[in-house]
Design a protein around this motif. Structure first.
Motif, PDB file in Angstrom:
ATOM      1  N   VAL A 205       0.843  -1.196   0.000  1.00 27.26           N
ATOM      2  CA  VAL A 205       0.000   0.000   0.000  1.00 27.26           C
ATOM      3  C   VAL A 205       0.877   1.245   0.000  1.00 27.26           C
ATOM      4  O   VAL A 205       0.563   2.249  -0.643  1.00 27.26           O
ATOM      5  CB  VAL A 205      -0.949  -0.002   1.212  1.00 27.26           C
ATOM      6  N   SER A 206       1.997   1.181   0.683  1.00 32.87           N
ATOM      7  CA  SER A 206       2.890   2.340   0.774  1.00 32.87           C
ATOM      8  C   SER A 206       3.427   2.743  -0.596  1.00 32.87           C
ATOM      9  O   SER A 206       3.542   3.940  -0.892  1.00 32.87           O
ATOM     10  CB  SER A 206       4.056   2.031   1.721  1.00 32.87           C
ATOM     11  N   TRP A 207       3.764   1.789  -1.443  1.00 33.94           N
ATOM     12  CA  TRP A 207       4.228   2.127  -2.798  1.00 33.94           C
ATOM     13  C   TRP A 207       3.148   2.913  -3.537  1.00 33.94           C
ATOM     14  O   TRP A 207       3.444   3.844  -4.277  1.00 33.94           O
ATOM     15  CB  TRP A 207       4.576   0.859  -3.582  1.00 33.94           C
ATOM     16  N   ARG A 208       1.905   2.546  -3.340  1.00 33.07           N
ATOM     17  CA  ARG A 208       0.807   3.236  -4.015  1.00 33.07           C
ATOM     18  C   ARG A 208       0.628   4.651  -3.455  1.00 33.07           C
ATOM     19  O   ARG A 208       0.459   5.616  -4.202  1.00 33.07           O
ATOM     20  CB  ARG A 208      -0.484   2.438  -3.813  1.00 33.07           C
ATOM     21  N   VAL A 209       0.665   4.797  -2.145  1.00 36.46           N
ATOM     22  CA  VAL A 209       0.421   6.091  -1.511  1.00 36.46           C
ATOM     23  C   VAL A 209       1.547   7.076  -1.800  1.00 36.46           C
ATOM     24  O   VAL A 209       1.313   8.241  -2.144  1.00 36.46           O
ATOM     25  CB  VAL A 209       0.238   5.910   0.012  1.00 36.46           C
ATOM     26  N   PHE A 210       2.791   6.624  -1.701  1.00 41.63           N
ATOM     27  CA  PHE A 210       3.932   7.531  -1.795  1.00 41.63           C
ATOM     28  C   PHE A 210       4.251   7.942  -3.230  1.00 41.63           C
ATOM     29  O   PHE A 210       5.055   8.848  -3.434  1.00 41.63           O
ATOM     30  CB  PHE A 210       5.165   6.886  -1.159  1.00 41.63           C
ATOM     31  N   ARG A 211       3.629   7.320  -4.218  1.00 48.10           N
ATOM     32  CA  ARG A 211       3.976   7.659  -5.599  1.00 48.10           C
ATOM     33  C   ARG A 211       3.198   8.870  -6.110  1.00 48.10           C
ATOM     34  O   ARG A 211       3.428   9.337  -7.217  1.00 48.10           O
ATOM     35  CB  ARG A 211       3.756   6.453  -6.516  1.00 48.10           C
TER      36      ARG A 211
ATOM     37  N   ARG B 157      -8.172  11.164   0.783  1.00 46.26           N
ATOM     38  CA  ARG B 157      -9.120  12.244   0.516  1.00 46.26           C
ATOM     39  C   ARG B 157      -9.090  12.682  -0.938  1.00 46.26           C
ATOM     40  O   ARG B 157     -10.144  12.915  -1.537  1.00 46.26           O
ATOM     41  CB  ARG B 157      -8.830  13.448   1.411  1.00 46.26           C
ATOM     42  N   TYR B 158      -7.909  12.779  -1.525  1.00 44.28           N
ATOM     43  CA  TYR B 158      -7.807  13.408  -2.842  1.00 44.28           C
ATOM     44  C   TYR B 158      -7.498  12.453  -3.992  1.00 44.28           C
ATOM     45  O   TYR B 158      -7.844  12.746  -5.133  1.00 44.28           O
ATOM     46  CB  TYR B 158      -6.751  14.514  -2.807  1.00 44.28           C
ATOM     47  N   ALA B 159      -6.846  11.339  -3.740  1.00 46.70           N
ATOM     48  CA  ALA B 159      -6.477  10.437  -4.828  1.00 46.70           C
ATOM     49  C   ALA B 159      -7.444   9.266  -4.940  1.00 46.70           C
ATOM     50  O   ALA B 159      -8.077   9.074  -5.976  1.00 46.70           O
ATOM     51  CB  ALA B 159      -5.050   9.934  -4.638  1.00 46.70           C
ATOM     52  N   ALA B 160      -7.559   8.473  -3.880  1.00 47.50           N
ATOM     53  CA  ALA B 160      -8.455   7.306  -3.907  1.00 47.50           C
ATOM     54  C   ALA B 160      -8.691   6.850  -2.477  1.00 47.50           C
ATOM     55  O   ALA B 160      -7.729   6.669  -1.717  1.00 47.50           O
ATOM     56  CB  ALA B 160      -7.833   6.172  -4.722  1.00 47.50           C
ATOM     57  N   PRO B 161      -9.941   6.658  -2.091  1.00 49.34           N
ATOM     58  CA  PRO B 161     -10.213   6.173  -0.731  1.00 49.34           C
ATOM     59  C   PRO B 161      -9.696   4.744  -0.558  1.00 49.34           C
ATOM     60  O   PRO B 161      -9.745   3.937  -1.488  1.00 49.34           O
ATOM     61  CB  PRO B 161     -11.744   6.237  -0.634  1.00 49.34           C
ATOM     62  N   LEU B 162      -9.205   4.447   0.630  1.00 50.76           N
ATOM     63  CA  LEU B 162      -8.695   3.116   0.941  1.00 50.76           C
ATOM     64  C   LEU B 162      -9.589   2.455   1.975  1.00 50.76           C
ATOM     65  O   LEU B 162     -10.071   3.111   2.901  1.00 50.76           O
ATOM     66  CB  LEU B 162      -7.263   3.202   1.470  1.00 50.76           C
ATOM     67  N   GLY B 163      -9.790   1.152   1.825  1.00 50.31           N
ATOM     68  CA  GLY B 163     -10.596   0.406   2.779  1.00 50.31           C
ATOM     69  C   GLY B 163      -9.845   0.149   4.069  1.00 50.31           C
ATOM     70  O   GLY B 163      -8.628   0.373   4.161  1.00 50.31           O
ATOM     71  N   GLN B 164     -10.564  -0.367   5.065  1.00 43.38           N
ATOM     72  CA  GLN B 164      -9.956  -0.560   6.381  1.00 43.38           C
ATOM     73  C   GLN B 164      -8.796  -1.541   6.354  1.00 43.38           C
ATOM     74  O   GLN B 164      -7.779  -1.329   7.015  1.00 43.38           O
ATOM     75  CB  GLN B 164     -11.017  -1.035   7.380  1.00 43.38           C
ATOM     76  N   VAL B 165      -8.927  -2.607   5.581  1.00 41.35           N
ATOM     77  CA  VAL B 165      -7.841  -3.585   5.509  1.00 41.35           C
ATOM     78  C   VAL B 165      -6.577  -2.937   4.943  1.00 41.35           C
ATOM     79  O   VAL B 165      -5.471  -3.150   5.458  1.00 41.35           O
ATOM     80  CB  VAL B 165      -8.271  -4.793   4.652  1.00 41.35           C
ATOM     81  N   GLU B 166      -6.739  -2.133   3.897  1.00 43.31           N
ATOM     82  CA  GLU B 166      -5.585  -1.460   3.304  1.00 43.31           C
ATOM     83  C   GLU B 166      -4.990  -0.431   4.255  1.00 43.31           C
ATOM     84  O   GLU B 166      -3.765  -0.287   4.351  1.00 43.31           O
ATOM     85  CB  GLU B 166      -5.991  -0.780   1.998  1.00 43.31           C
TER      86      GLU B 166
END
Length: 295
Positions: free
Chosen positions: A36-42, A149-158
């Motif tokens: 998930v971190s690779w997705r968020v930090f990019r 908030r701005y790119a894509a909402p993430l579910g609780q598991v993520e």
């Protein structure tokens, strides 16, 4: 031409100008590409917003504020300090593990030299476990919230997985028991919240970041919008406690930032650390343990 301009602006924003995440060939990062971190930090848009939000929460804690404001270049060179922080974040997630370990060791050595007293006489040290935890955790929280908030909402598991992913890297920075999930993060924020307080430093920082040489001049209005978005991202109770109630975004401004963040998520620029790191890992089949070509 437009791609080159955007690529240059993003590299400048994240502090990665001249950085090369393609070496050493084949060496893995702390986290795998499917994290998930690779997705968020990019996403450079949400990293910018989240990075400033994290700094505001950090400086709301008086001991952290004195440690940062009195012992770093933030006041005289906020753009440079933000870029160095951005580069450290990119190395933490995308850099080869040996590069991250070297970075973490340098940070620990610097922290060991930072100590002093607050205005009311309280001792602080940058390697205080509670302060280290607050700095690390607020950065994790802010990057996640800006992305959601701005790119894509993430579910609780993520969201829980994202916090768990940060723990090995945080340990190398000297952070003890960082939040293992979102519930742990919320518990930490509730525990630290009574210690937060308003300060003229926060207002000064917001003013500086609005005009500092962070983005090219034509993009400076977006820079100021990002600063306000960072304030807007803070939990309302903490925003009020820090005296930052006058920087809320309008609906159309949130919509614009959403378009920019979603666009950044769909189009990866050439200098993207994630893109370079993926190229580095793609060499693992062609390189042996020492980075030598194999047949």
């Amino acid at each position: 031409m437009l791609v080159k301009l955007l690529d240059s602006a993003a590299a400048r924003l994240m502090g990665i100008e001249g950085a090369d995440f393609r070496e050493p060939a084949g060496e893995p990062a702390m986290l795998p590409p499917d994290s998930v971190s690779w997705r968020v930090f990019r996403n450079p848009v949400t990293m910018y917003i989240g990075g400033i939000a994290a700094v505001l929460l950090e400086l709301g804690e008086p001991r952290v504020r004195h440690g940062v404001w009195d012992h770093s270049s933030f006041k005289r060179d906020p753009a440079g300090r933000l870029r160095r922080t951005g580069l450290a974040a990119m190395i933490t997630v995308y850099g080869a593990r040996s590069q991250f370990e070297a970075l973490a060791a340098r940070v620990r050595r610097m922290h060991a030299r930072v100590q002093g007293e607050t205005d009311d006489g309280r001792f602080y040290a940058a390697n205080d476990p509670e302060l280290l935890l607050w700095v690390q955790a607020t950065a994790s929280w802010a990057f996640l919230e800006a992305y959601s908030r701005y790119a894509a909402p993430l579910g609780q598991v993520e969201r829980d997985r994202y916090y768990a992913e940060a723990r090995p890297g945080a340990a190398l920075y000297g952070v003890e028991a960082p939040p293992a999930n979102e519930a742990g993060m919320q518990a930490l924020m509730a525990r630290i919240r009574p210690q937060l307080e308003p300060s003229p430093v926060l207002d000064e920082l917001i003013a500086i970041l609005g005009t500092a040489d962070i983005l090219p001049l034509p993009l400076r209005p977006l820079q100021r919008l990002g600063v306000r978005a960072a304030v807007d991202l803070l939990p309302s109770v903490m925003r009020g406690q820090l005296g930052l109630t006058g920087h809320r975004l309008r609906r159309h401004e949130r919509a614009l930032l959403g378009l920019l963040a979603k666009g950044a998520g769909r189009f990866e620029l050439p200098s993207s650390p994630a893109r370079q790191a993926a190229a580095r890992l793609a060499n693992v089949r062609r390189c042996g343990p020492a980075g030598l070509a194999t047949s």
